[in-house]
Structures are given as C-alpha cells and as structure tokens.
Design a protein around this motif. Structure first.
Motif, mmCIF file in Angstrom:
data_model
loop_
_atom_site.group_PDB
_atom_site.id
_atom_site.type_symbol
_atom_site.label_atom_id
_atom_site.label_comp_id
_atom_site.label_asym_id
_atom_site.label_seq_id
_atom_site.Cartn_x
_atom_site.Cartn_y
_atom_site.Cartn_z
ATOM 1 N N LEU A 1 54.851 26.442 -16.860
ATOM 2 C CA LEU A 1 56.300 26.621 -16.984
ATOM 3 C C LEU A 1 57.036 25.345 -16.583
ATOM 4 O O LEU A 1 57.992 24.923 -17.247
ATOM 5 N N ALA A 2 56.592 24.715 -15.493
ATOM 6 C CA ALA A 2 57.222 23.464 -15.072
ATOM 7 C C ALA A 2 56.973 22.359 -16.082
ATOM 8 O O ALA A 2 57.875 21.567 -16.394
ATOM 9 N N ALA A 3 55.753 22.294 -16.607
ATOM 10 C CA ALA A 3 55.438 21.275 -17.602
ATOM 11 C C ALA A 3 56.283 21.474 -18.857
ATOM 12 O O ALA A 3 56.735 20.503 -19.479
ATOM 13 N N SER A 4 56.513 22.739 -19.233
ATOM 14 C CA SER A 4 57.345 23.016 -20.403
ATOM 15 C C SER A 4 58.755 22.475 -20.204
ATOM 16 O O SER A 4 59.358 21.916 -21.129
ATOM 17 N N SER A 5 59.272 22.625 -18.997
ATOM 18 C CA SER A 5 60.647 22.206 -18.721
ATOM 19 C C SER A 5 60.770 20.701 -18.543
ATOM 20 O O SER A 5 61.583 20.038 -19.201
ATOM 21 N N PHE A 6 59.943 20.144 -17.646
ATOM 22 C CA PHE A 6 60.140 18.768 -17.213
ATOM 23 C C PHE A 6 59.346 17.752 -18.035
ATOM 24 O O PHE A 6 59.741 16.586 -18.130
ATOM 25 N N SER A 7 58.229 18.167 -18.634
ATOM 26 C CA SER A 7 57.409 17.228 -19.411
ATOM 27 C C SER A 7 57.658 17.333 -20.910
ATOM 28 O O SER A 7 57.292 16.410 -21.650
ATOM 29 N N LEU A 8 58.230 18.456 -21.357
ATOM 30 C CA LEU A 8 58.345 18.682 -22.790
ATOM 31 C C LEU A 8 59.795 18.848 -23.249
ATOM 32 O O LEU A 8 60.277 18.074 -24.067
ATOM 33 N N ILE A 9 60.498 19.851 -22.731
ATOM 34 C CA ILE A 9 61.836 20.148 -23.239
ATOM 35 C C ILE A 9 62.821 19.027 -22.910
ATOM 36 O O ILE A 9 63.527 18.522 -23.794
ATOM 37 N N LEU A 10 62.883 18.607 -21.644
ATOM 38 C CA LEU A 10 63.841 17.564 -21.283
ATOM 39 C C LEU A 10 63.550 16.227 -21.977
ATOM 40 O O LEU A 10 64.469 15.617 -22.549
ATOM 41 N N MET B 1 56.283 20.369 -10.922
ATOM 42 C CA MET B 1 57.619 19.774 -10.904
ATOM 43 C C MET B 1 57.607 18.476 -10.108
ATOM 44 O O MET B 1 58.199 17.467 -10.522
ATOM 45 N N PHE B 2 56.917 18.484 -8.979
ATOM 46 C CA PHE B 2 56.835 17.265 -8.169
ATOM 47 C C PHE B 2 56.122 16.155 -8.941
ATOM 48 O O PHE B 2 56.583 15.007 -8.975
ATOM 49 N N LEU B 3 54.996 16.486 -9.560
ATOM 50 C CA LEU B 3 54.239 15.471 -10.293
ATOM 51 C C LEU B 3 55.045 14.923 -11.468
ATOM 52 O O LEU B 3 55.067 13.715 -11.711
ATOM 53 N N ASP B 4 55.729 15.822 -12.180
ATOM 54 C CA ASP B 4 56.466 15.401 -13.366
ATOM 55 C C ASP B 4 57.661 14.521 -13.017
ATOM 56 O O ASP B 4 57.975 13.557 -13.722
#
Length: 312
Positions: free
Chosen positions: A103-112, A305-308
């Motif tokens: 879920l975090a990867a979807s938000s911070f690594s992909l959508i944004l 989220m921290f890693l991204d």
C-alpha cells in the motif's frame, strides 16, 4: 456428483474453466484481453526502442541497474529461508506486513511519481490525474480478470497441499508485487537514459535497498500458503526478474513512449491496491487475528514509507 453433461458439472480441464468464464463474463473477458494486448504491444515497442533508439548506447547501464534490483530482491527472498516453522498468527502478521508495504509502495513509489511524470508530460494537473487513473483502471481490469480466470478450486486434482484454499489468493498478491517491480525497473532505466551516473546510481541504490524487504515479504507471503522455504524463496527471486526487464523498457520509453511511464505506474498501483483490499486483508482476518494483522499492516506501511521517502 452431477453428470458430465450437466451445466453445473466441473469442467474437465483448466481450458474448460476459462471457456466457461468467457461465456459467463464476456465484457470482462474482452477487457482483460484488450488490456493484455495493450501491455504486450507496449512491452515489445519499448524493448525495440531501447535496442535501436537514440539511447541504445546506455542499454548496458540500464541492464546492470535492473540486475542490481533483481539481486536485492533475491537477497530478501534468501533471508526468508532462515525462518522456519511459523504459527498461523505469525503468518497473518507477515501477510499484513507485506500488504502494508505494498500500500505504501503504491502511494509513494508509484502514484505520486506517476502524477509528477504525467504532469511534466501533459502540462496540467487534471490531464496528469486522468493519465494515472487510466493506468489504475487497466490494473484493476487486469487483476479482476485474472481473479475470474484463476480457479479457486482444482477440479481435476483437488486441493493441493496445506492451506490450499489460500494459494490462489496469495498468488494474485504475488503477481501484483511482480507487476510493481516492473515500473521500479522502468525508473532505473529512465535514470540511465542520458548516461548520467549521478542520477542513475542514487536512484538505483534506493530502489535496491527497498527491494530487500520486498523480496522478503513475497517469500513470507508464499510461506503462509504452505509452500516450502525453498519454493517460496525461488518464486520470490523470480518476481525480481521484472526489474531488469523494466529497466530495458524504461530506457525505451524515455524517447517516443513517454506517456507509457505514468500509465504503467498507475497500472501497477491499481493492481496492488485491488489485490490488497480484495484478497489479502480479508485473508489475514480469516483466522481471528485481525488486530495482529492490522498492526503488521501498519508496520509494513511505515517501513516502506520510510524507505520510499528517506531514500529517494
């Protein structure tokens, strides 16, 4: 047991099950077919452009960067081998942790990043949002179609191994994570398009660091289905193969196919969000471990989220 000619009889083969789904859901089947054709055409065109386009001289840099991401995913998968017997509660926590990471990867690594890339290409916010939403819709159609065409029962062989009823659901989750690795690899390829190591190396390093816990998450999710340590790690390693492929595609779309980049970002995000909500979260709550699984999801979200955000 109903006779073979009965409409309620189980089909004699997997092909029969697919044919029945096509007849039962023609519009969804058509959408899935068109989505797959579009994806295949995009992949083929991007690979051709990477080999023959103006950035072909940097193909080796993109390939090495993609292989670095693959190696990091493999390292995380191998780490899962050292974990032995895991309780049902721990399995649900692991699945929740993996779901939170996705879920975090979807938000911070992909959508944004997809919105940023689309805004740079289109020049305005609404068009950028529409581009990413279009990709998300393709991802949802893809995963919904795969859900329909992936039987939850094996008519010819019956249940396969322990917790067999969970296998197909988690496999959809693994497929979503594998799709997520494609745009990560594409980002690596784009970063090396001009041969600038000052751009490519930091981005590749950040993605590779993120891939270690992702490989671990995939292997642990597969462990929850009853697969052996070795098989779970092997499949998790295989999911990382999308990274070098994505790097080549990213190099190809850097000229001539620019809009494909944010669309692919949205596609991977839509696929992951759909599967996490539709399959993984309900699965982690099935055994009465809702609180533990939710805490695992929050932990996974926080880690990714921290890693991204901290690593680029």
């Amino acid at each position: 047991m109903p006779p073979a000619h009965s409409p309620t009889a189980a089909p004699a083969s997997l092909f029969g099950a697919w044919r029945r789904q096509v007849l039962h859901t023609p519009w969804l089947s058509a959408g899935l077919g068109l989505s797959l054709l579009a994806i295949i055409a995009l992949l083929a065109a991007s690979v051709w452009n990477a080999v023959n386009g103006e950035h072909a001289d940097n193909l080796h840099l993109a390939a090495i960067g993609g292989l670095a991401g693959f190696a990091a995913t493999a390292l995380g998968a191998v780490l899962a081998v050292v974990l032995r017997d895991v309780s049902s509660r721990s399995q649900d926590v692991m699945l929740g942790f993996a779901a939170g990471m996705m879920l975090a990867a979807s938000s911070f690594s992909l959508i944004l990043p997809g919105l940023d890339a689309a805004r740079e290409i289109t020049g305005n916010g609404p068009a950028a949002a529409f581009t990413v939403v279009l990709g998300m819709a393709l991802g949802v159609v893809l995963m919904l179609g795969l859900d329909r065409f992936t039987p939850h029962e094996h008519e010819s062989t019956g249940p396969c191994g322990p917790d067999a009823e969970r296998i197909n659901r988690v496999w959809l989750f693994v497929l979503a994570i594998t799709l997520h690795n494609l745009p990560e690899g594409m980002a690596i390829g784009v970063s090396f398009a001009n041969g600038d190591m000052n751009i490519g190396l930091p981005l590749t390093s950040a993605i590779a660091i993120q891939d270690i816990p992702e490989g671990l998450a995939v292997a642990l999710a597969l462990r929850a289905t009853g697969l052996s340590n070795f098989k779970a790690a092997l499949v998790a390693v295989g999911s990382g193969l999308m990274e070098p492929l994505g790097a080549v595609i990213g190099l190809g779309i850097s000229t001539g196919f620019a809009l494909a980049y944010p669309i692919s970002m949205g596609l991977a995000a839509g696929a992951m969000i759909f599967v996490v909500s539709h399959e993984v979260i309900p699965e982690t709550h099935r055994n009465g471990h809702q609180t533990s699984a939710t805490l695992g999801l929050m932990g996974g979200f926080a880690v990714m989220m921290f890693l991204d955000t901290a690593l680029g």
